[in-house]
Design a protein around this motif. Structure first.
Motif, short mmCIF file in Angstrom:
data_model
loop_
_atom_site.label_atom_id
_atom_site.label_comp_id
_atom_site.label_asym_id
_atom_site.label_seq_id
_atom_site.Cartn_x
_atom_site.Cartn_y
_atom_site.Cartn_z
N PRO A 197 -35.46 -20.19 -10.18
CA PRO A 197 -36.10 -21.31 -10.88
C PRO A 197 -35.56 -22.68 -10.48
N ILE A 198 -34.25 -22.78 -10.20
CA ILE A 198 -33.67 -24.06 -9.81
C ILE A 198 -34.12 -24.45 -8.41
N GLU A 199 -34.11 -23.48 -7.49
CA GLU A 199 -34.58 -23.77 -6.14
C GLU A 199 -36.07 -24.12 -6.16
N GLY A 246 -43.20 -21.65 -13.30
CA GLY A 246 -42.53 -20.41 -13.72
C GLY A 246 -43.43 -19.52 -14.55
N ALA A 247 -44.23 -20.12 -15.42
CA ALA A 247 -45.16 -19.35 -16.25
C ALA A 247 -46.24 -18.71 -15.40
N LEU A 248 -46.76 -19.45 -14.44
CA LEU A 248 -47.79 -18.90 -13.54
C LEU A 248 -47.23 -17.75 -12.72
N ARG A 249 -46.01 -17.90 -12.24
CA ARG A 249 -45.39 -16.82 -11.45
C ARG A 249 -45.22 -15.56 -12.29
N ARG A 250 -44.75 -15.70 -13.52
CA ARG A 250 -44.59 -14.56 -14.40
C ARG A 250 -45.94 -13.87 -14.65
N TYR A 251 -46.93 -14.68 -14.97
CA TYR A 251 -48.24 -14.12 -15.30
C TYR A 251 -48.84 -13.36 -14.11
N LEU A 256 -46.67 -25.81 -6.16
CA LEU A 256 -45.87 -25.35 -7.29
C LEU A 256 -44.80 -24.35 -6.89
N GLU A 257 -44.77 -24.00 -5.62
CA GLU A 257 -43.72 -23.13 -5.05
C GLU A 257 -43.57 -21.84 -5.84
N THR A 258 -44.69 -21.26 -6.22
CA THR A 258 -44.68 -20.03 -7.03
C THR A 258 -44.13 -18.83 -6.27
N GLN A 259 -43.98 -18.98 -4.94
CA GLN A 259 -43.43 -17.88 -4.16
C GLN A 259 -41.90 -17.81 -4.27
N GLU A 260 -41.27 -18.86 -4.80
CA GLU A 260 -39.81 -18.92 -4.92
C GLU A 260 -39.34 -18.28 -6.23
#
Length: 206
Positions: free
Chosen positions: A72-74, A20-25, A65-69
């Motif tokens: 957050p729960i999925e 989640g942090a990587l996706r935000r960044y 890490l599924e950063t494309q999703e």
């Protein structure tokens, strides 16, 4: 989380927070790739009979890490599935056995050559970052009568690997320690803040 994604492990949640942090960044930098980022996580292959022996016996697990999703729960469910079915986890090579065939002088020479010819810039990496999750002692430790309050890990950056997240559990608490190349991640404090936000979004809403 328990009601929405059964069977999760602590490691799944740790990876979910980091994801989640990587996706935000990356979204902030307008650099989020369409494909998932891949994490390499060292894992112990020590048997129960070897539990109290000295030294490390490690292999590696590659996890999407599924950063494309976005959800957050999925994303957490997908990470759990990826970790559970990781081929590296199921058929990992014992790092100790591997190093028996590689003399230390040869390994050092290979590392220097890797750096000198900029090999990291010429090949696509198998993974994007390292996330270690080290289970520490569940009870407080003392040193010369003083109680150890917190434990923070550290890992060095190397060519082609500019971000490492070391997670360590100790006496009911978990710490996240981030080491990054300044050229790759100049605003490390911002990323650490995103770790906090990513954790909070996984907490149940009141």
């Amino acid at each position: 989380i328990k009601n929405q994604a059964k069977g999760l492990t602590v490691n799944d949640v740790v990876l979910g927070i980091c994801s989640g942090a990587l996706r935000r960044y990356l979204l902030e930098k307008e650099a989020l790739p369409e494909k998932s980022l891949i994490s390499m996580s060292p894992i112990s292959v020590r048997s129960q009979a070897e539990k109290y022996q000295m030294g490390n016996k490690l292999s590696a697990m590659l996890v999407a890490l599924e950063t494309q999703e976005e959800n957050p729960i999925e994303r957490l469910k997908l990470i759990h599935k990826s970790a559970k079915t990781s081929k590296m986890y199921a058929k990992g090579t014992n790092a100790t056995k591997l190093m028996e065939f590689v003399p230390s002088e040869l390994a050092a020479l290979a590392a220097r050559l890797y750096t000198q010819i900029d090999l990291a810039d010429k090949i696509d990496p198998a993974f994007n970052l390292v996330i270690t999750n080290v289970p520490g002692p569940p009870v407080p430790l003392y040193m010369n009568g003083s109680k150890v309050i917190r434990h923070f890990g550290m890992a060095p950056v190397i060519d082609g690997l500019g971000l490492l997240i070391v997670v360590f559990s100790y006496a009911g608490n978990i710490t996240f320690s981030v080491t990054a190349c300044r050229e790759i991640m100049p605003d490390l404090a911002k990323f650490i803040g995103y770790l906090q936000e990513s954790m909070e979004e996984l907490l149940p809403s009141e």
